[in-house]
Write a protein that holds these residues in place. Structure first.
Motif, mmCIF file in Angstrom:
data_model
loop_
_atom_site.group_PDB
_atom_site.id
_atom_site.type_symbol
_atom_site.label_atom_id
_atom_site.label_comp_id
_atom_site.label_asym_id
_atom_site.label_seq_id
_atom_site.Cartn_x
_atom_site.Cartn_y
_atom_site.Cartn_z
ATOM 1 N N LEU A 84 36.355 34.198 41.823
ATOM 2 C CA LEU A 84 35.189 33.961 41.049
ATOM 3 C C LEU A 84 34.434 33.332 42.096
ATOM 4 C CD1 LEU A 84 37.441 33.644 38.687
ATOM 5 C CD2 LEU A 84 35.628 32.876 37.438
ATOM 6 N N GLY A 85 33.085 33.374 41.938
ATOM 7 C CA GLY A 85 31.770 32.725 43.050
ATOM 8 C C GLY A 85 30.723 32.609 41.921
ATOM 9 N N ASP A 86 29.980 31.654 42.404
ATOM 10 C CA ASP A 86 28.455 31.525 41.841
ATOM 11 C C ASP A 86 28.697 31.184 40.244
ATOM 12 O OD1 ASP A 86 26.082 30.886 41.700
ATOM 13 O OD2 ASP A 86 25.457 33.265 41.492
ATOM 14 N N GLY A 87 29.484 30.423 39.862
ATOM 15 C CA GLY A 87 29.688 30.042 38.591
ATOM 16 C C GLY A 87 30.092 31.057 37.731
ATOM 17 N N GLY A 88 30.890 32.080 38.078
ATOM 18 C CA GLY A 88 31.345 33.346 37.567
ATOM 19 C C GLY A 88 30.614 34.531 37.503
ATOM 20 N N TYR A 89 29.516 34.385 37.946
ATOM 21 C CA TYR A 89 28.664 35.264 38.115
ATOM 22 C C TYR A 89 28.782 36.631 38.978
ATOM 23 C CZ TYR A 89 25.512 32.852 34.934
ATOM 24 O OH TYR A 89 24.885 32.051 33.666
ATOM 25 N N GLN A 90 29.734 35.976 40.044
ATOM 26 C CA GLN A 90 30.174 37.109 40.997
ATOM 27 C C GLN A 90 31.723 36.849 40.911
ATOM 28 O OE1 GLN A 90 28.760 39.121 43.366
ATOM 29 N NE2 GLN A 90 30.847 39.834 43.510
ATOM 30 N N THR A 91 32.275 37.812 40.452
ATOM 31 C CA THR A 91 33.782 38.027 40.043
ATOM 32 C C THR A 91 34.350 39.339 40.684
ATOM 33 O OG1 THR A 91 33.214 36.654 37.978
ATOM 34 C CG2 THR A 91 35.326 37.828 38.189
ATOM 35 N N GLY A 92 35.423 39.453 40.956
ATOM 36 C CA GLY A 92 36.036 40.633 41.559
ATOM 37 C C GLY A 92 37.385 40.493 41.651
ATOM 38 N N ILE A 93 38.024 41.699 41.738
ATOM 39 C CA ILE A 93 39.485 41.797 42.307
ATOM 40 C C ILE A 93 39.751 42.293 43.647
ATOM 41 C CG2 ILE A 93 41.614 43.224 41.759
ATOM 42 C CD1 ILE A 93 40.815 41.639 39.207
ATOM 43 N N TYR A 94 40.509 41.116 44.493
ATOM 44 C CA TYR A 94 40.746 41.374 45.811
ATOM 45 C C TYR A 94 41.886 41.556 46.286
ATOM 46 C CZ TYR A 94 35.872 39.358 45.436
ATOM 47 O OH TYR A 94 34.528 39.268 44.721
ATOM 48 N N LEU A 95 42.257 42.061 47.537
ATOM 49 C CA LEU A 95 43.600 42.412 48.026
ATOM 50 C C LEU A 95 43.461 41.899 49.468
ATOM 51 C CD1 LEU A 95 46.238 43.676 47.993
ATOM 52 C CD2 LEU A 95 45.064 45.694 48.989
ATOM 53 N N SER A 96 44.593 41.129 49.596
ATOM 54 C CA SER A 96 44.665 40.671 50.966
ATOM 55 C C SER A 96 45.880 40.942 51.579
ATOM 56 C CB SER A 96 44.693 38.895 51.036
ATOM 57 O OG SER A 96 45.347 38.231 52.183
ATOM 58 N N THR A 97 45.671 41.606 52.859
ATOM 59 C CA THR A 97 46.944 42.316 53.852
ATOM 60 C C THR A 97 46.732 41.584 55.109
ATOM 61 O OG1 THR A 97 45.467 44.010 54.639
ATOM 62 C CG2 THR A 97 46.495 44.369 52.357
ATOM 63 N N GLU A 98 47.726 41.976 55.786
ATOM 64 C CA GLU A 98 47.971 41.553 57.053
ATOM 65 C C GLU A 98 46.707 42.002 57.778
ATOM 66 O OE1 GLU A 98 51.414 42.736 58.736
ATOM 67 O OE2 GLU A 98 52.645 41.476 57.598
ATOM 68 N N GLN A 99 46.054 42.713 57.518
ATOM 69 C CA GLN A 99 44.687 43.499 58.210
ATOM 70 C C GLN A 99 43.428 42.759 57.809
ATOM 71 O OE1 GLN A 99 47.147 45.654 56.946
ATOM 72 N NE2 GLN A 99 48.000 45.558 58.956
ATOM 73 N N ASP A 100 43.340 42.576 56.524
ATOM 74 C CA ASP A 100 42.116 42.084 56.016
ATOM 75 C C ASP A 100 42.160 41.491 54.723
ATOM 76 O OD1 ASP A 100 42.063 44.457 54.682
ATOM 77 O OD2 ASP A 100 40.271 45.245 55.665
ATOM 78 N N LEU A 101 40.924 40.845 54.186
ATOM 79 C CA LEU A 101 40.679 40.854 52.873
ATOM 80 C C LEU A 101 39.574 41.583 52.151
ATOM 81 C CD1 LEU A 101 40.873 38.653 50.210
ATOM 82 C CD2 LEU A 101 39.045 37.399 51.239
ATOM 83 N N ALA A 102 40.009 42.529 51.230
ATOM 84 C CA ALA A 102 39.020 43.527 50.753
ATOM 85 C C ALA A 102 38.709 43.518 49.270
ATOM 86 C CB ALA A 102 39.565 44.926 50.869
ATOM 87 N N VAL A 103 37.470 43.755 49.033
ATOM 88 C CA VAL A 103 37.355 44.405 47.435
ATOM 89 C C VAL A 103 38.070 45.357 47.030
ATOM 90 C CG1 VAL A 103 35.550 44.655 45.829
ATOM 91 C CG2 VAL A 103 34.818 43.229 48.042
ATOM 92 N N VAL A 104 38.818 45.124 45.705
ATOM 93 C CA VAL A 104 39.159 46.284 44.859
ATOM 94 C C VAL A 104 38.294 46.888 44.011
ATOM 95 C CG1 VAL A 104 40.902 46.861 43.351
ATOM 96 C CG2 VAL A 104 41.534 45.478 45.362
#
Length: 398
Positions: A84-104
């Protein structure tokens, strides 16, 4: 790792944890500290590493950092989470791998086969780099979605007919993923509620109101299932029949529905009263929490037994409660991860490994157990070997 452990890239020590997720010997967890510190951390080997925290920029947007997180899910060294970010107004599912942090998927992601962008999410589950999650649109219409690599697909949504029932799904509670298979709890918003799987794009019923509970020989009570866990094609879930009188943990292996444990089979045991938790499954082994944090039970090693719980001594302190991952992946192969809360107010995350007991010198008063559990405090807790007490035969599911 406990409340005396310093926060990586943070200030001071941890003050609070959530129940961890485990994959092999790798553990991921949500930890908090003073001053609204929060982050996702992993223990892989001897070190403790930060995945993300409230200083991490949110990928996919031009500015802003995370403000909070859900419980993570780990698979190998990959970690998926809701951020979550900005008080919940920016919310998402994310995947962290050895290569990067990406938006799902986030609020800028178009809903596959739907209208508009996602407007809400529940925490994800992870298998390899396949991420399953519950998402909603701007009208709160829900669906279960699977991200495999760069492809985001619908598993089931409000346009999907309910297998074995009438009409379409209109609500979902959770999801679990193993490989490219997904299990979930879905309903028509009324009495038609069940556990379902999607394998190769084909939906099927695991258990619903028309399914016979093998423990009671009555159909499961409509509306009373826990979210499922999935390992390969094997599914574990909690269910109720005969009103509230029969609560249990069940597995479906192939076409066979099996009883793991029920409150009636363990009648009179306080921990089993009103228990119905989200189980975890790995292969055909299961583990689950009982009695609102009273104890963790598992059939690791081939026999059903209490692992650890309230009033036990661990790391030299008395346990007040234990917690097991609500994301249904607290168990991996022969290892289990859990949160321990102690009577002195401290907390710690521990891993329990099934290990062989060394031979005992002769003579011995009783046969030596072949299996034991080694409890390992993640980063700093003392190792402690525990025997696995077997339940009395009258309490053992058959």
């Amino acid at each position: 790792m406990d409340t005396s452990t310093f926060i990586p890239d943070g200030t001071g020590t941890f003050t609070e944890f959530r129940a961890p997720s485990i994959s092999g010997s790798n553990v991921a967890f949500l930890g908090r500290g003073n001053g609204f510190q929060a982050g996702i951390y992993t223990s892989m080997g001897d070190g403790l590493d930060k995945v993300v925290d409230t200083n991490t920029p949110i990928p996919g947007i031009s500015n802003g950092s995370f403000t909070d997180f859900s419980d993570p899910s780990i698979s190998g060294s990959n970690v998926a989470f809701l951020g979550l970010g900005d008080g919940g107004y920016q919310t998402g599912i994310y995947l962290s791998t050895e290569q990067d942090l990406a938006v799902v998927a986030d609020f800028n992601t178009p809903i596959p086969s739907g209208n508009g962008n996602f407007a809400g999410f529940n925490p994800p589950d992870l298998s390899g780099d396949n991420v399953a999650f519950l998402g909603t649109d701007g009208q709160s219409n829900p669906g279960i979605y699977l991200n495999s690599g760069d492809q985001l697909t619908v598993v089931a949504d409000f346009n999907t007919p309910i297998p074995g029932g009438n009409g379409n799904f209109i609500s979902f509670l959770s999801r679990a993923v193993s490989g490219d298979g997904v299990a979930f709890l879905g309903s028509d918003g009324g009495s038609q509620v069940g556990i379902y799987t999607s394998v190769g794009g084909s939906l099927s019923v695991v258990a619903d109101r028309n399914t016979l509970d093998p423990a009671s020989n009555n159909n499961f009570t409509p509306g009373f299932f826990t979210p499922p866990a999935l390992s390969g094609d094997n599914v574990a879930f909690g269910g109720i029949s005969v009103g509230w009188d029969q609560a249990g943990i069940y597995t479906k292996v192939g076409s066979q529905l099996n009883v793991v444990a029920t409150n009636s089979l363990n009648g009179g045991v306080l921990e089993f009263i009103n228990f119905m938790s989200v189980p975890s499954i790995s292969g055909s082994n299961t583990a689950f929490l009982t009695g609102f944090g009273s104890a963790i039970y598992t059939d690791l090693g081939g026999s059903f037994a209490r692992l650890i719980g309230r009033d036990d001594t661990l790391d030299g302190k008395t346990l007040a409660s234990v917690d097991f991952s609500s994301t249904s992946n607290g168990l991996s192969d022969n290892s289990l991860a859990f949160l321990a809360r102690f009577s002195d107010g401290s907390q710690g995350i521990f891993r329990a490994d099934l290990v062989s007991q060394p031979p005992q010198p002769e003579p011995v008063p009783e046969p030596t157990p072949l299996l034991g559990l080694l409890l390992v405090g993640i980063l700093g807790g003392a190792s402690q070997r525990l025997s696995r007490p077997q339940l009395d035969s009258r309490n053992t599911p058959s």
